[in-house]
Design a protein around this motif. Sequence first.
Motif, PDB file in Angstrom:
ATOM      1  N   LEU A  81       1.055  -1.550  -0.189  1.00 19.71           N
ATOM      2  CA  LEU A  81      -0.143   0.124   0.501  1.00 19.71           C
ATOM      3  C   LEU A  81       1.060   1.324   0.256  1.00 19.71           C
ATOM      4  CD1 LEU A  81      -2.913  -0.868   2.085  1.00 19.71           C
ATOM      5  CD2 LEU A  81      -2.883  -1.230   0.269  1.00 19.71           C
TER       6      LEU A  81
ATOM      7  N   LEU B 206      -1.875   7.839  -2.133  1.00 17.52           N
ATOM      8  CA  LEU B 206      -3.068   7.197  -3.030  1.00 17.52           C
ATOM      9  C   LEU B 206      -1.968   8.056  -4.094  1.00 17.52           C
ATOM     10  CD1 LEU B 206      -5.707   7.091  -4.425  1.00 17.52           C
ATOM     11  CD2 LEU B 206      -6.520   9.525  -4.042  1.00 17.52           C
TER      12      LEU B 206
ATOM     13  N   LEU C 231      -0.021   5.192  -5.457  1.00 14.35           N
ATOM     14  CA  LEU C 231      -0.629   3.627  -5.597  1.00 14.35           C
ATOM     15  C   LEU C 231      -0.957   3.708  -6.768  1.00 14.35           C
ATOM     16  CD1 LEU C 231      -2.014   1.323  -4.555  1.00 14.35           C
ATOM     17  CD2 LEU C 231      -3.690   2.416  -4.074  1.00 14.35           C
ATOM     18  N   LEU C 232      -2.130   5.136  -7.273  1.00 13.96           N
ATOM     19  CA  LEU C 232      -2.850   5.459  -8.590  1.00 13.96           C
ATOM     20  C   LEU C 232      -1.732   4.922  -9.831  1.00 13.96           C
ATOM     21  CD1 LEU C 232      -5.031   7.427  -7.956  1.00 13.96           C
ATOM     22  CD2 LEU C 232      -5.422   4.513  -8.217  1.00 13.96           C
TER      23      LEU C 232
ATOM     24  N   LYS D  82     -11.855  -2.453  -3.559  1.00 14.99           N
ATOM     25  CA  LYS D  82     -10.322  -3.053  -2.629  1.00 14.99           C
ATOM     26  C   LYS D  82      -9.788  -4.323  -3.154  1.00 14.99           C
ATOM     27  CE  LYS D  82      -9.340  -3.368   2.465  1.00 14.99           C
ATOM     28  NZ  LYS D  82      -8.591  -5.161   1.757  1.00 14.99           N
TER      29      LYS D  82
ATOM     30  N   THR E 298      -8.291  -3.632  -6.124  1.00 12.86           N
ATOM     31  CA  THR E 298      -6.836  -3.416  -6.201  1.00 12.86           C
ATOM     32  C   THR E 298      -5.477  -4.036  -5.020  1.00 12.86           C
ATOM     33  OG1 THR E 298      -7.992  -0.537  -5.667  1.00 12.86           O
ATOM     34  CG2 THR E 298      -6.237  -1.030  -4.469  1.00 12.86           C
ATOM     35  N   ASP E 299      -6.423  -4.972  -3.532  1.00  7.17           N
ATOM     36  CA  ASP E 299      -5.187  -5.661  -3.035  1.00  7.17           C
ATOM     37  C   ASP E 299      -4.883  -6.630  -4.065  1.00  7.17           C
ATOM     38  OD1 ASP E 299      -6.774  -4.667  -1.109  1.00  7.17           O
ATOM     39  OD2 ASP E 299      -7.137  -6.002  -0.264  1.00  7.17           O
TER      40      ASP E 299
ATOM     41  N   CYS F  52      -5.323  -1.383 -11.526  1.00  3.70           N
ATOM     42  CA  CYS F  52      -5.536  -0.065 -10.901  1.00  3.70           C
ATOM     43  C   CYS F  52      -7.738   0.075 -11.114  1.00  3.70           C
ATOM     44  CB  CYS F  52      -4.658   0.803 -11.726  1.00  3.70           C
ATOM     45  SG  CYS F  52      -5.906   2.074 -12.007  1.00  3.70           S
TER      46      CYS F  52
ATOM     47  N   PRO G 123     -10.998   5.075  -0.605  1.00  4.68           N
ATOM     48  CA  PRO G 123      -9.910   5.826  -1.358  1.00  4.68           C
ATOM     49  C   PRO G 123      -8.845   5.300  -2.248  1.00  4.68           C
ATOM     50  CG  PRO G 123      -9.745   5.494   1.002  1.00  4.68           C
ATOM     51  CD  PRO G 123     -11.320   4.798   0.819  1.00  4.68           C
ATOM     52  N   THR G 124      -8.745   4.337  -2.590  1.00  6.20           N
ATOM     53  CA  THR G 124      -7.464   3.710  -3.756  1.00  6.20           C
ATOM     54  C   THR G 124      -8.518   3.681  -5.110  1.00  6.20           C
ATOM     55  OG1 THR G 124      -7.867   1.272  -3.001  1.00  6.20           O
ATOM     56  CG2 THR G 124      -6.563   2.571  -2.245  1.00  6.20           C
TER      57      THR G 124
ATOM     58  N   GLY H  39      -9.144   4.974  -8.241  1.00  5.31           N
ATOM     59  CA  GLY H  39      -8.662   5.653  -9.570  1.00  5.31           C
ATOM     60  C   GLY H  39     -10.084   6.670  -9.976  1.00  5.31           C
TER      61      GLY H  39
ATOM     62  N   ARG I  12      -6.299  11.400  -8.488  1.00  5.80           N
ATOM     63  CA  ARG I  12      -6.490  10.290  -8.907  1.00  5.80           C
ATOM     64  C   ARG I  12      -6.781   9.578 -10.066  1.00  5.80           C
ATOM     65  NH1 ARG I  12      -9.750   8.168  -4.635  1.00  5.80           N
ATOM     66  NH2 ARG I  12     -10.301   9.163  -3.038  1.00  5.80           N
TER      67      ARG I  12
END
Length: 272
Positions: free
Chosen positions: A4, A7, A10-11, A140, A143-144, A148, A175-176, A178, A203
Amino acid sequence: MKKLLPLLALLLCACGQKPAEAPKISIFCDHIWTVARQEGISFREAATKIREIGYDGADVRVLQDPDELRILDSLGFGHACAIADIDYGAGEQPEMEARAISFLETYGYDRLLLVTGLMPEGSTAADRDAARQRIAAFAKRVTDKGFCIMVEDFDNPRSLCYNMAGLDSLFTLAPTLGHVFDTGNYLFAGDDALVAYGQFRDRIGHVHLKDRTAPDNMRCVPAGSGCIPIADIVGKLVASGYDGWLTVEQYGSRQMLADSKAAYTNVRQMLE
């Protein structure tokens, strides 16, 4: 990507972007099929013509015919984005969620645009909140797994992503999650695309370059030839370090091959 990160990082990482590269120009696979129908040629011939124009990648659907995917790969089209239509207004959608994840894993796409469906007429605030919760849970999961996942500003008032306010509600829960920034749909919702860009820049993991004739005429025209400030948006994206995909979108074109050439030329000039 297995860890993680903040933000933005991550994106950017999950969307497969690499530093110090110019954005790449892509097109919808649907548009390639439109070229094939309008020109009376095969999908392969249409894809070859689009590739010869200069397009580097394609946005495809998770239900795309595997033979078409193989043709795109054989012609050197990059994997710009996969699109999954999942109707969260109709309740839980485990089968379509599984198919979307399987597509990413099977065909090597790392970006997923989630088109969340339309809420039924008469839906309540509780109905909309429940649908948002389902979207957040799926986001989630995706993303996990290191992919993306994004939503776009969608041009229908019954969409949970119709305008800036609707997107804000989703982003608060996920939150994650995009954003696929569609340059033309904010106008449809009555929002300012440049204001939306400023609000959601961190994002943005993918971009649809859609232009429209005029504020009172939503007909799509080749990117850079209508009323949307696409050159300004592309300039801001490049200045910010965005190096992902710019996908030309012009559904409804009656001369798709010619419009695709015009759009590519305009966008290439913006990048230069």
